[in-house]
Design a protein around this motif. Structure first.
Motif, PDB file in Angstrom:
ATOM      1  N   ALA A  44       0.833  -1.211   0.000  1.00  0.00           N
ATOM      2  CA  ALA A  44       0.000   0.000   0.000  1.00  0.00           C
ATOM      3  C   ALA A  44       0.869   1.263   0.000  1.00  0.00           C
ATOM      4  O   ALA A  44       0.585   2.226  -0.723  1.00  0.00           O
ATOM      5  CB  ALA A  44      -0.939   0.000   1.201  1.00  0.00           C
ATOM      6  N   THR A  45       1.932   1.260   0.792  1.00  0.00           N
ATOM      7  CA  THR A  45       2.850   2.403   0.837  1.00  0.00           C
ATOM      8  C   THR A  45       3.489   2.617  -0.523  1.00  0.00           C
ATOM      9  O   THR A  45       3.565   3.741  -1.026  1.00  0.00           O
ATOM     10  CB  THR A  45       3.940   2.171   1.901  1.00  0.00           C
ATOM     11  OG1 THR A  45       3.322   2.025   3.172  1.00  0.00           O
ATOM     12  CG2 THR A  45       4.935   3.322   1.941  1.00  0.00           C
ATOM     13  N   LEU A  46       3.929   1.531  -1.136  1.00  0.00           N
ATOM     14  CA  LEU A  46       4.604   1.646  -2.431  1.00  0.00           C
ATOM     15  C   LEU A  46       3.628   2.004  -3.543  1.00  0.00           C
ATOM     16  O   LEU A  46       3.982   2.765  -4.449  1.00  0.00           O
ATOM     17  CB  LEU A  46       5.382   0.373  -2.717  1.00  0.00           C
ATOM     18  CG  LEU A  46       6.553   0.237  -1.735  1.00  0.00           C
ATOM     19  CD1 LEU A  46       7.015  -1.188  -1.619  1.00  0.00           C
ATOM     20  CD2 LEU A  46       7.689   1.158  -2.116  1.00  0.00           C
ATOM     21  N   ARG A  47       2.390   1.519  -3.465  1.00  0.00           N
ATOM     22  CA  ARG A  47       1.373   1.938  -4.451  1.00  0.00           C
ATOM     23  C   ARG A  47       1.172   3.444  -4.380  1.00  0.00           C
ATOM     24  O   ARG A  47       1.054   4.120  -5.396  1.00  0.00           O
ATOM     25  CB  ARG A  47       0.047   1.224  -4.181  1.00  0.00           C
ATOM     26  CG  ARG A  47      -0.140  -0.033  -4.958  1.00  0.00           C
ATOM     27  CD  ARG A  47      -1.592  -0.551  -4.860  1.00  0.00           C
ATOM     28  NE  ARG A  47      -1.530  -1.957  -4.594  1.00  0.00           N
ATOM     29  CZ  ARG A  47      -1.608  -2.542  -3.397  1.00  0.00           C
ATOM     30  NH1 ARG A  47      -1.821  -1.843  -2.319  1.00  0.00           N
ATOM     31  NH2 ARG A  47      -1.494  -3.837  -3.275  1.00  0.00           N
ATOM     32  N   GLN A  48       1.139   3.961  -3.151  1.00  0.00           N
ATOM     33  CA  GLN A  48       0.967   5.406  -2.948  1.00  0.00           C
ATOM     34  C   GLN A  48       2.173   6.162  -3.517  1.00  0.00           C
ATOM     35  O   GLN A  48       2.014   7.191  -4.176  1.00  0.00           O
ATOM     36  CB  GLN A  48       0.787   5.713  -1.467  1.00  0.00           C
ATOM     37  CG  GLN A  48       0.547   7.167  -1.171  1.00  0.00           C
ATOM     38  CD  GLN A  48       0.321   7.415   0.319  1.00  0.00           C
ATOM     39  OE1 GLN A  48       0.298   6.502   1.132  1.00  0.00           O
ATOM     40  NE2 GLN A  48       0.163   8.666   0.666  1.00  0.00           N
ATOM     41  N   ASP A  49       3.385   5.665  -3.277  1.00  0.00           N
ATOM     42  CA  ASP A  49       4.593   6.294  -3.832  1.00  0.00           C
ATOM     43  C   ASP A  49       4.516   6.343  -5.360  1.00  0.00           C
ATOM     44  O   ASP A  49       4.853   7.354  -5.981  1.00  0.00           O
ATOM     45  CB  ASP A  49       5.848   5.515  -3.442  1.00  0.00           C
ATOM     46  CG  ASP A  49       6.184   5.588  -1.959  1.00  0.00           C
ATOM     47  OD1 ASP A  49       5.627   6.445  -1.246  1.00  0.00           O
ATOM     48  OD2 ASP A  49       7.014   4.769  -1.521  1.00  0.00           O
ATOM     49  N   ILE A  50       4.075   5.229  -5.954  1.00  0.00           N
ATOM     50  CA  ILE A  50       3.979   5.159  -7.415  1.00  0.00           C
ATOM     51  C   ILE A  50       2.928   6.140  -7.921  1.00  0.00           C
ATOM     52  O   ILE A  50       3.176   6.892  -8.876  1.00  0.00           O
ATOM     53  CB  ILE A  50       3.675   3.718  -7.875  1.00  0.00           C
ATOM     54  CG1 ILE A  50       4.852   2.787  -7.545  1.00  0.00           C
ATOM     55  CG2 ILE A  50       3.352   3.682  -9.373  1.00  0.00           C
ATOM     56  CD1 ILE A  50       4.532   1.299  -7.661  1.00  0.00           C
ATOM     57  N   SER A  51       1.765   6.167  -7.289  1.00  0.00           N
ATOM     58  CA  SER A  51       0.692   7.081  -7.703  1.00  0.00           C
ATOM     59  C   SER A  51       1.126   8.536  -7.625  1.00  0.00           C
ATOM     60  O   SER A  51       0.729   9.354  -8.461  1.00  0.00           O
ATOM     61  CB  SER A  51      -0.557   6.870  -6.844  1.00  0.00           C
ATOM     62  OG  SER A  51      -1.116   5.602  -7.109  1.00  0.00           O
TER      63      SER A  51
END
Length: 178
Positions: A44-51
């Motif tokens: 979830a943290t990395l998805r947010q970073d990517i977004s």
């Protein structure tokens, strides 16, 4: 000769990123560090970073060799610093977080190339100040940040969950460019 470059991550890169993060977690555990041993960083943290277009990939011959998140702007964890002080508390800065190199790329000194390219990307956009933190037991990262020019400035505390408050303590580093 390998083609080595950086690019921004997209959501379809998440499985490869998590493989690299999981390898880094295992290395930290092997080294006796509690850093990243509580589930963080998670998908979830990395998805947010990517977004947010803050997640970068180190590419070697079109293979994902590393990952890092670079955030331009104030980081709440860096508001208070103990046993030292920031050299530049006025100008904007970029913070590099969640940096890791994949298992098949260890020993090639790619982290130096990755840092150099991340710093250059932010520099191109006008950023001249950089910060990073790491756990006191993460000796590998301490060596890398020292070699790329960061200076130890003190200690900060991150808001990652930990059973022991001192497990949230991080050595804080800063790099100031002209």
């Amino acid at each position: 000769m390998s083609l080595i470059y950086i690019k921004r991550a997209v959501q379809s890169d998440l499985p490869a990123i998590m493989t690299i993060i999981d390898h880094a977690k295992a290395m930290l555990k092997k080294d006796g560090s509690p850093q990243w041993q509580d589930g963080y960083p998670d998908p979830a943290t990395l998805r947010q970073d990517i977004s947010a277009q803050q997640c970068w990939l180190l590419m070697v011959d079109d293979v994902i060799a590393g990952t890092a998140t670079m955030i331009v702007g104030n980081d709440g964890n860096y508001t208070e610093i103990w046993d030292g002080a920031w050299h530049n508390e006025v100008d904007p800065y970029a913070t590099i977080h969640r940096i890791a190199i994949g298992d098949g790329f260890a020993g090639q000194h790619l982290s130096y190339f990755f840092f150099s390219n991340l710093i250059s990307a932010a520099y191109r956009d006008g950023v001249r100040n950089f910060r990073i933190d790491t756990h006191a037991l993460n000796k590998r990262m301490q060596v890398v940040v020292g070699r790329v020019g960061y200076q130890h400035r003190g200690k900060i505390y991150v808001d990652e969950p930990a059973e022991n408050h001192e497990d949230n303590a991080r050595l804080a580093y800063e790099l100031n460019l002209a």
